[in-house]
Write a protein that holds these residues in place. Structure first.
Motif, short mmCIF file in Angstrom:
data_model
loop_
_atom_site.label_atom_id
_atom_site.label_comp_id
_atom_site.label_asym_id
_atom_site.label_seq_id
_atom_site.Cartn_x
_atom_site.Cartn_y
_atom_site.Cartn_z
N SER A 1 27.57 -6.55 8.37
CA SER A 1 27.97 -7.86 9.03
C SER A 1 26.43 -8.79 8.91
O SER A 1 25.40 -8.39 9.04
N ARG A 2 26.95 -10.07 8.63
CA ARG A 2 25.79 -11.11 8.71
C ARG A 2 26.11 -12.03 9.88
O ARG A 2 27.26 -12.29 10.26
N ILE A 3 24.58 -12.40 10.24
CA ILE A 3 24.73 -13.17 11.50
C ILE A 3 24.00 -14.52 10.99
O ILE A 3 22.87 -14.79 10.69
N LEU A 4 24.56 -15.85 11.43
CA LEU A 4 24.07 -17.32 10.92
C LEU A 4 23.33 -17.58 12.41
O LEU A 4 23.56 -17.54 13.38
N LEU A 5 22.01 -18.06 12.19
CA LEU A 5 21.11 -18.56 13.19
C LEU A 5 20.84 -19.90 13.03
O LEU A 5 20.23 -20.31 12.02
N TYR A 6 21.35 -21.04 14.18
CA TYR A 6 21.01 -22.23 13.97
C TYR A 6 19.84 -22.57 15.00
O TYR A 6 20.30 -22.33 16.10
N ASN A 7 18.86 -23.19 14.77
CA ASN A 7 17.73 -23.77 15.91
C ASN A 7 17.29 -22.51 16.58
O ASN A 7 16.94 -22.90 17.69
N ILE A 8 17.13 -21.32 16.06
CA ILE A 8 16.45 -20.13 17.02
C ILE A 8 15.23 -20.04 16.37
O ILE A 8 15.05 -19.75 15.22
N HIS A 9 14.19 -20.10 17.30
CA HIS A 9 12.85 -19.96 16.51
C HIS A 9 12.11 -19.19 17.70
O HIS A 9 12.70 -18.74 18.69
N GLY A 10 10.86 -18.89 17.14
CA GLY A 10 9.81 -18.09 18.13
C GLY A 10 10.18 -16.85 18.69
O GLY A 10 10.65 -16.11 17.86
N ASP A 11 9.73 -16.68 20.06
CA ASP A 11 10.07 -15.26 20.56
C ASP A 11 11.34 -14.82 20.66
O ASP A 11 11.78 -13.82 20.28
N LYS A 12 12.23 -15.67 20.72
CA LYS A 12 13.75 -15.22 20.86
C LYS A 12 14.30 -15.01 19.30
O LYS A 12 14.96 -14.08 19.34
N LEU A 13 13.68 -15.63 18.42
CA LEU A 13 14.22 -15.25 16.91
C LEU A 13 13.56 -13.82 16.77
O LEU A 13 14.29 -13.01 16.17
N ALA A 14 12.36 -13.60 17.13
CA ALA A 14 11.74 -12.28 17.07
C ALA A 14 12.51 -10.96 17.76
O ALA A 14 12.75 -10.18 17.17
N LYS A 15 12.92 -11.43 18.83
CA LYS A 15 13.80 -10.65 19.91
C LYS A 15 15.21 -10.14 18.91
O LYS A 15 15.58 -9.09 18.88
N ILE A 16 15.96 -11.20 18.41
CA ILE A 16 17.00 -11.08 17.86
C ILE A 16 16.84 -10.16 16.40
O ILE A 16 17.62 -9.43 16.13
N ARG A 17 15.87 -10.64 15.55
CA ARG A 17 15.42 -10.16 14.74
C ARG A 17 15.52 -8.38 14.75
O ARG A 17 15.79 -7.83 13.96
N ALA A 18 14.65 -8.25 15.74
CA ALA A 18 14.42 -6.72 15.95
C ALA A 18 15.56 -5.86 16.29
O ALA A 18 15.63 -5.00 15.85
N ALA A 19 16.27 -6.61 17.05
CA ALA A 19 17.77 -6.03 17.47
C ALA A 19 18.70 -5.82 16.31
O ALA A 19 19.18 -4.71 16.09
N ALA A 20 18.72 -6.86 15.51
CA ALA A 20 19.53 -6.72 14.31
C ALA A 20 18.90 -5.85 13.46
O ALA A 20 20.08 -5.25 12.72
N SER A 21 17.74 -5.66 13.16
CA SER A 21 17.24 -4.73 12.24
C SER A 21 17.65 -3.41 12.66
O SER A 21 17.93 -2.53 11.81
N LEU A 22 17.42 -3.05 14.08
CA LEU A 22 17.91 -1.58 14.53
C LEU A 22 19.43 -1.48 14.16
O LEU A 22 19.99 -0.32 13.99
N LEU A 23 20.06 -2.42 14.38
CA LEU A 23 21.77 -2.29 14.26
C LEU A 23 22.20 -2.48 12.73
O LEU A 23 23.09 -2.32 12.44
N GLY A 24 21.23 -2.75 11.68
CA GLY A 24 21.57 -2.99 10.26
C GLY A 24 22.31 -4.27 9.78
O GLY A 24 23.02 -4.20 8.94
#
Length: 127
Positions: free
Chosen positions: A2-25
């Motif tokens: 599954s793909r997730i589109l991110l609009y206007n998400i930056h910085g620490d929040k982006l890093a946290k989402i990126r880490a969670a998404a990576s773990l979930l594939g």
């Protein structure tokens, strides 16, 4: 996957989402402001969608999931990386621009806030 589109998400929040998404594939797609006016289906690479020639923008953070991804939302909540405007791609909204989807989600949020703030006129007591 599954793909997730991110609009206007930056910085620490982006890093946290990126880490969670990576773990979930999951695959994250950071949508550039120049793409905000393009149909969701175009941004995801679906056939029969073409880019928009208009330019629209919005300041809100928004997350659009190709399919509902509850584990990602749970991880985001646990990590303090919540995003108020979220949607799942549907047959109806895949033709909408990111900006149009953002407007619709804002309207829905306002309607839900207004409904939640209403107090019942009276309560019925059980006999």
């Amino acid at each position: 996957m599954s793909r997730i589109l991110l609009y206007n998400i930056h910085g620490d929040k982006l890093a946290k989402i990126r880490a969670a998404a990576s773990l979930l594939g999951l695959t994250l797609i950071e949508v550039s402001e120049e793409e905000f006016s393009h149909p969701i289906g175009y941004v995801l690479g679906y056939e029969d969608f073409t880019p928009s020639e208009t330019a629209e923008s919005f300041p809100d953070e928004m997350l659009v999931m190709e399919t509902l991804t509850s584990p990602l939302l749970d991880a985001m909540r646990r990590n303090g990386a919540t995003v108020a405007l979220k949607a799942v791609v549907t047959e109806q909204n895949q033709g909408w621009s990111g900006a149009a989807l953002c407007r619709e989600l804002r309207r829905e949020h306002e309607a839900m806030r207004a409904y939640a703030s209403q107090k019942p006129v009276h309560k019925h007591k059980k006999k």
